[in-house]
Design a protein around this motif. Structure first.
Motif, PDB file in Angstrom:
ATOM      1  N   VAL A 127     -12.978   7.095   1.102  1.00  0.00           N
ATOM      2  CA  VAL A 127     -11.792   7.425   0.306  1.00  0.00           C
ATOM      3  C   VAL A 127     -10.789   6.268   0.386  1.00  0.00           C
ATOM      4  O   VAL A 127     -10.448   5.800   1.472  1.00  0.00           O
ATOM      5  CB  VAL A 127     -11.152   8.732   0.810  1.00  0.00           C
ATOM      6  CG1 VAL A 127      -9.909   9.059  -0.017  1.00  0.00           C
ATOM      7  CG2 VAL A 127     -12.161   9.865   0.772  1.00  0.00           C
ATOM      8  N   TYR A 128     -10.286   5.844  -0.813  1.00  0.00           N
ATOM      9  CA  TYR A 128      -9.275   4.774  -0.881  1.00  0.00           C
ATOM     10  C   TYR A 128      -7.935   5.251  -1.476  1.00  0.00           C
ATOM     11  O   TYR A 128      -6.880   4.716  -1.115  1.00  0.00           O
ATOM     12  CB  TYR A 128      -9.796   3.595  -1.697  1.00  0.00           C
ATOM     13  CG  TYR A 128     -10.815   2.755  -0.941  1.00  0.00           C
ATOM     14  CD1 TYR A 128     -10.396   1.873   0.051  1.00  0.00           C
ATOM     15  CD2 TYR A 128     -12.165   2.855  -1.222  1.00  0.00           C
ATOM     16  CE1 TYR A 128     -11.314   1.112   0.728  1.00  0.00           C
ATOM     17  CE2 TYR A 128     -13.085   2.086  -0.555  1.00  0.00           C
ATOM     18  CZ  TYR A 128     -12.666   1.207   0.442  1.00  0.00           C
ATOM     19  OH  TYR A 128     -13.564   0.446   1.127  1.00  0.00           O
ATOM     20  N   TYR A 129      -7.981   6.246  -2.354  1.00  0.00           N
ATOM     21  CA  TYR A 129      -6.749   6.688  -3.012  1.00  0.00           C
ATOM     22  C   TYR A 129      -6.747   8.205  -3.094  1.00  0.00           C
ATOM     23  O   TYR A 129      -7.805   8.832  -3.226  1.00  0.00           O
ATOM     24  CB  TYR A 129      -6.618   6.107  -4.427  1.00  0.00           C
ATOM     25  CG  TYR A 129      -6.589   4.596  -4.484  1.00  0.00           C
ATOM     26  CD1 TYR A 129      -5.384   3.906  -4.343  1.00  0.00           C
ATOM     27  CD2 TYR A 129      -7.763   3.887  -4.717  1.00  0.00           C
ATOM     28  CE1 TYR A 129      -5.363   2.522  -4.413  1.00  0.00           C
ATOM     29  CE2 TYR A 129      -7.737   2.507  -4.788  1.00  0.00           C
ATOM     30  CZ  TYR A 129      -6.540   1.831  -4.626  1.00  0.00           C
ATOM     31  OH  TYR A 129      -6.512   0.452  -4.703  1.00  0.00           O
ATOM     32  N   ASN A 130      -5.512   8.738  -3.059  1.00  0.00           N
ATOM     33  CA  ASN A 130      -5.268  10.149  -3.339  1.00  0.00           C
ATOM     34  C   ASN A 130      -4.301  10.201  -4.528  1.00  0.00           C
ATOM     35  O   ASN A 130      -3.199   9.635  -4.479  1.00  0.00           O
ATOM     36  CB  ASN A 130      -4.639  10.849  -2.132  1.00  0.00           C
ATOM     37  CG  ASN A 130      -5.643  11.014  -0.982  1.00  0.00           C
ATOM     38  OD1 ASN A 130      -6.435  11.940  -0.945  1.00  0.00           O
ATOM     39  ND2 ASN A 130      -5.596  10.060  -0.048  1.00  0.00           N
ATOM     40  N   LEU A 131      -4.701  10.912  -5.561  1.00  0.00           N
ATOM     41  CA  LEU A 131      -3.898  10.980  -6.785  1.00  0.00           C
ATOM     42  C   LEU A 131      -3.565  12.428  -7.102  1.00  0.00           C
ATOM     43  O   LEU A 131      -4.372  13.324  -6.848  1.00  0.00           O
ATOM     44  CB  LEU A 131      -4.644  10.348  -7.967  1.00  0.00           C
ATOM     45  CG  LEU A 131      -5.057   8.878  -7.821  1.00  0.00           C
ATOM     46  CD1 LEU A 131      -5.768   8.405  -9.093  1.00  0.00           C
ATOM     47  CD2 LEU A 131      -3.849   7.998  -7.531  1.00  0.00           C
TER      48      LEU A 131
END
Length: 307
Positions: free
Chosen positions: A288-292
């Motif tokens: 996981v790299y981003y949470n949107l």
């Protein structure tokens, strides 16, 4: 013939005398002695080299005188009885001695004990019992074997279908269609490309436009920054503002990273991930790299809080 006359006057005694070599004629004259057989023994000469020879004894034949020289054998004289005196005759005649016969009666043998005859057991009558009647066999029931269920036909799914299943499998109570998934993924990947340009330029003011209000408020607090500072892998860095967070935490962990797919937590919250594959190219996991978050129809970056 003279031989037949001679045989008539022979007796048992004269035959024995003739065998001994002495015969007499019927007139009492002594006949001439018959020549005894002579034995001739040859001397055995011993030689050292040859085996000893056995002596051969040759028996000379007995010469028998002519028939006229053999005389007839005289008959044996008859002996006259001697005179017996009266005394001897009286002594010879004696009265017979009476013989006393003693009869000894033998006791009759005791009768042998008779063996008792074996008592034959009385044969019991054999009663043949009728066998227990067997219960009637149950009627044959046809066994119907269930037909084997057809094996499910595995239809290999396409890459798009497999990605869609991975993206929506965590949703509960919410359905995201394939069309909505395709639209959300396209919008998210476009936003990540824009952020990558902002990070490469280290444009802090432009970066703030992609953050949600909740993240800006949380990471502007000094206490949260100091807590994150202690967990940094590089020691000596100080976090005093949100800009420091952008420069020392957000950019180093995300710039240049390629993302592939999204994962729905809800229909408005997604994670942007990079998938991991094994050596054979099969799906193995996510990074996981981003949470949107989708706010007012637009996707915003949400910075996760310290757990």
């Amino acid at each position: 013939m003279e031989w037949r006359k001679l045989a008539k006057c022979l007796s048992a005694t004269s035959l024995s005398l003739l065998a001994a070599g002495y015969v007499s004629n019927c007139a009492g004259e002594k006949p001439e002695a018959v020549a005894e057989p002579q034995l001739v023994i040859e001397e055995i000469q011993e030689t050292p080299q040859t085996e000893p020879e056995v002596a051969v004894v040759e028996e000379q034949p007995v010469e028998i005188k002519e028939a006229e020289k053999i005389v007839e054998i005289a008959e044996e004289p008859v002996l006259e009885p001697l005179p017996v005196s009266p005394i001897q005759a009286q002594a010879a005649v004696r009265e017979p001695v009476p013989v006393v016969t003693t009869i000894i009666e033998r006791p009759e043998p005791a009768p042998l004990p008779q063996k008792p005859e074996p008592v034959q057991p009385i044969a019991q009558p054999v009663v043949f019992k009728d066998p227990d009647p067997q219960p009637p066999a149950p009627p044959a029931v046809a066994v119907v074997e269930p037909e084997p269920e057809p094996e499910p036909v595995l239809i290999e799914k396409s890459e798009e279908e497999q990605e869609y299943e991975r993206s929506v499998k965590q949703l509960e109570g919410v359905t995201v269609t394939q069309e909505k998934f395709n639209a959300d993924k396209a919008a998210v990947l476009e936003l990540i490309d824009e952020l990558d340009e902002v990070m490469k330029k280290e444009n802090y003011s432009a970066w703030l436009k992609y953050l949600d209000e909740e993240s800006i408020k949380y990471w502007s607090q000094r206490s949260n920054l100091q807590t994150a500072q202690k967990r940094l892998p590089v020691k000596g860095l100080r976090l005093t503002s949100l800009k420091d967070y952008f420069r020392y935490i957000f950019i180093p962990s995300r710039v240049g990273r390629k993302v592939d797919e999204i994962r729905y937590e809800t229909d408005t919250n997604v994670k942007v991930v990079q998938i991991r594959k094994d050596d054979e190219g099969h799906y193995e996991g996510d990074t996981v790299y981003y949470n949107l978050r989708k706010i007012n129809g637009k996707w915003k970056v949400h910075l996760p809080e310290i757990s």
